[in-house]
Design a protein around this motif. Structure first.
Motif, short mmCIF file in Angstrom:
data_model
loop_
_atom_site.label_atom_id
_atom_site.label_comp_id
_atom_site.label_asym_id
_atom_site.label_seq_id
_atom_site.Cartn_x
_atom_site.Cartn_y
_atom_site.Cartn_z
N ALA A 43 1.03 -1.29 -0.07
CA ALA A 43 -0.13 -0.04 0.35
C ALA A 43 0.63 0.92 0.11
O ALA A 43 2.01 1.20 1.06
N GLU A 44 0.26 2.36 -0.64
CA GLU A 44 1.17 3.41 -0.52
C GLU A 44 0.73 4.62 -0.27
O GLU A 44 -0.58 4.82 -1.39
N ALA A 45 0.63 6.00 0.32
CA ALA A 45 0.19 7.19 -0.80
C ALA A 45 0.27 7.67 -1.67
O ALA A 45 1.34 7.32 -1.77
N ALA A 46 -0.79 8.08 -1.98
CA ALA A 46 -1.00 9.35 -3.21
C ALA A 46 -1.27 10.59 -3.22
O ALA A 46 -3.19 9.63 -2.69
N ILE A 47 -1.50 11.03 -3.15
CA ILE A 47 -2.11 12.56 -3.86
C ILE A 47 -2.99 12.35 -4.98
O ILE A 47 -2.15 12.62 -6.13
N TRP A 48 -4.04 13.03 -4.27
CA TRP A 48 -5.46 12.75 -5.97
C TRP A 48 -5.08 13.32 -7.43
O TRP A 48 -4.82 13.41 -7.68
N ASP A 49 -4.59 15.13 -6.50
CA ASP A 49 -4.40 15.65 -7.95
C ASP A 49 -2.98 15.90 -7.90
O ASP A 49 -2.61 17.08 -8.11
N ASP A 50 -1.86 14.33 -7.81
CA ASP A 50 -0.86 15.04 -7.55
C ASP A 50 -0.38 14.25 -9.17
O ASP A 50 -0.81 13.28 -9.89
N PRO A 51 -0.27 15.32 -10.66
CA PRO A 51 0.17 15.36 -11.79
C PRO A 51 0.92 13.83 -11.84
O PRO A 51 0.58 13.14 -13.20
N ASP A 52 2.05 13.81 -11.53
CA ASP A 52 3.13 12.47 -11.55
C ASP A 52 2.41 11.19 -11.54
O ASP A 52 3.01 10.36 -11.57
N VAL A 53 1.02 10.60 -10.35
CA VAL A 53 1.07 9.42 -10.54
C VAL A 53 0.37 9.45 -11.53
O VAL A 53 -0.20 9.78 -11.98
N ASP A 54 1.30 7.43 -11.65
CA ASP A 54 -0.05 7.08 -12.18
C ASP A 54 -0.79 6.51 -11.71
O ASP A 54 -0.54 5.09 -11.14
N TRP A 55 -2.08 6.55 -12.22
CA TRP A 55 -3.57 5.48 -11.50
C TRP A 55 -3.65 3.95 -12.24
O TRP A 55 -4.07 3.45 -11.19
N ALA A 56 -3.03 3.90 -13.50
CA ALA A 56 -3.06 3.05 -14.20
C ALA A 56 -2.55 2.10 -13.63
O ALA A 56 -2.14 0.47 -13.75
N GLY A 57 -1.44 2.32 -12.71
CA GLY A 57 -0.16 1.23 -12.05
C GLY A 57 -0.61 0.78 -11.18
O GLY A 57 0.37 -0.37 -10.88
N TYR A 58 -1.81 1.16 -10.45
CA TYR A 58 -2.50 0.76 -9.35
C TYR A 58 -3.06 -0.82 -9.20
O TYR A 58 -4.30 -0.44 -9.89
N ALA A 59 -2.89 -1.97 -8.80
CA ALA A 59 -4.37 -2.88 -8.79
C ALA A 59 -5.91 -2.19 -8.45
O ALA A 59 -6.69 -2.46 -8.96
N LEU A 60 -5.69 -1.06 -6.88
CA LEU A 60 -6.97 -0.58 -7.02
C LEU A 60 -6.60 0.11 -6.15
O LEU A 60 -5.03 0.96 -5.98
N ALA A 61 -7.07 1.68 -6.15
CA ALA A 61 -7.20 3.00 -5.54
C ALA A 61 -8.66 2.77 -4.69
O ALA A 61 -9.27 3.45 -4.90
#
Length: 303
Positions: A43-61
């Motif tokens: 599990a990793e913390a991810a900021i919702w409006d961070d443009p550098d986050v690759d959401w497709a890289g997660y099995a679940l958000a």
């Protein structure tokens, strides 16, 4: 599952979504990290409006603490539609982040707090009856832009009218509700549900003490820090919560989690304050094994 969705050693990656003001997650949400790790989930913390986050890289958000969304709701709802595997799903987020959903639930027979709904252009005058009332926007979180007013007091009556005008002048919908005195005695009951094999299952409950203590002066509402203690819900509260979940637009099977907040009405019977499907505090630290039950729900959702 693609390689970028799996971390080292084959662990699936799960994003716990937060905001820039809380990059390390809320302390209560951090209780989820060890049981997820025990189940082989990274599990990793991810900021919702961070443009550098690759959401497709997660099995679940998993939406957890994106608590800055109320002033940017349109942007937030649009963003949820871009996340491939989001819990709770984007259509539920859109529905749940505008409290006018309470009108739909009331129409479906769910007992709710009596509410006057005011659009920016609606005609309206303050209730003639004395008593305490709550004024708040339909899009908000916690006590943001909310106030409590005793309409028998001339100064507070004027402040209540000013509060409504200020919100409507900003183009916002407003809700006005009688203040139920049971908030100060019994408190709210928050019932937590996590997904199981046959839909949402009851996990635990808490008592939430009163927060609003006075008017909103246009800067920060006057409120107490939230007082949380464990609670065993009454059978009538569980029955109302089940009615709420059954009346959700998606039914009770799609959400990963839900929190149903109830309060005794004037006759003592529980009424719905709100159902939280977007970013509720889940109070994992207030019940044994609650974090494990949520970790099981996440693991099952990955399967």
């Amino acid at each position: 599952m693609s390689d970028n969705i799996r971390a080292t050693r084959g662990e699936p990656r799960v994003a716990l979504i937060t905001c820039a003001e809380m990059p390390g997650l809320d302390p209560d949400d951090r209780l989820l990290l060890p049981p997820l790790a025990q189940r082989g989930i990274r599990a990793e913390a991810a900021i919702w409006d961070d443009p550098d986050v690759d959401w497709a890289g997660y099995a679940l958000a998993v939406l957890r603490s994106p608590w800055d969304y109320p002033t940017r709701r349109a942007e937030f709802v649009a963003w949820t539609r871009t996340v491939p595997r989001l819990a709770n799903p984007a259509d539920l987020v859109r529905w749940n982040t505008d409290k006018r959903y309470l009108r739909e639930l009331a129409s479906a027979g769910v007992p709710t707090v009596p509410t006057t709904w005011l659009g920016p252009d609606d005609d309206w005058t303050l209730p003639a009856e004395p008593g305490e009332y709550v004024v708040k926007p339909v899009v908000g979180a916690g006590s943001l832009d909310a106030g409590r007013y005793d309409l028998a007091d001339a100064a507070q009556r004027e402040l209540a009218g000013t509060h409504v005008k200020r919100l409507r002048a900003a183009g916002r919908w407003v809700m006005v509700q009688p203040y139920l005195s049971a908030v100060d005695t019994a408190g709210e009951t928050g019932l937590l549900f996590f997904a199981g094999p046959d839909g949402l299952r009851f996990s635990h409950a808490v008592r939430k003490g009163p927060m609003l203590v006075g008017p909103d002066y246009g800067v920060d509402g006057l409120f107490r820090p939230e007082q949380i203690t464990p609670r065993t819900p009454a059978a009538a509260e569980l029955a109302v919560a089940e009615r709420v979940l059954a009346a959700l637009p998606s039914g009770p099977d799609r959400p990963l989690y839900a929190r149903v907040d109830l309060i005794p009405g004037p006759d003592g019977a529980p009424v719905l304050v709100e159902v939280e499907l977007t970013e509720p505090s889940l109070f994992l630290g207030h019940a044994p094994d609650a974090a494990d039950r949520l970790a099981d729900a996440i693991a099952a959702r990955l399967d």
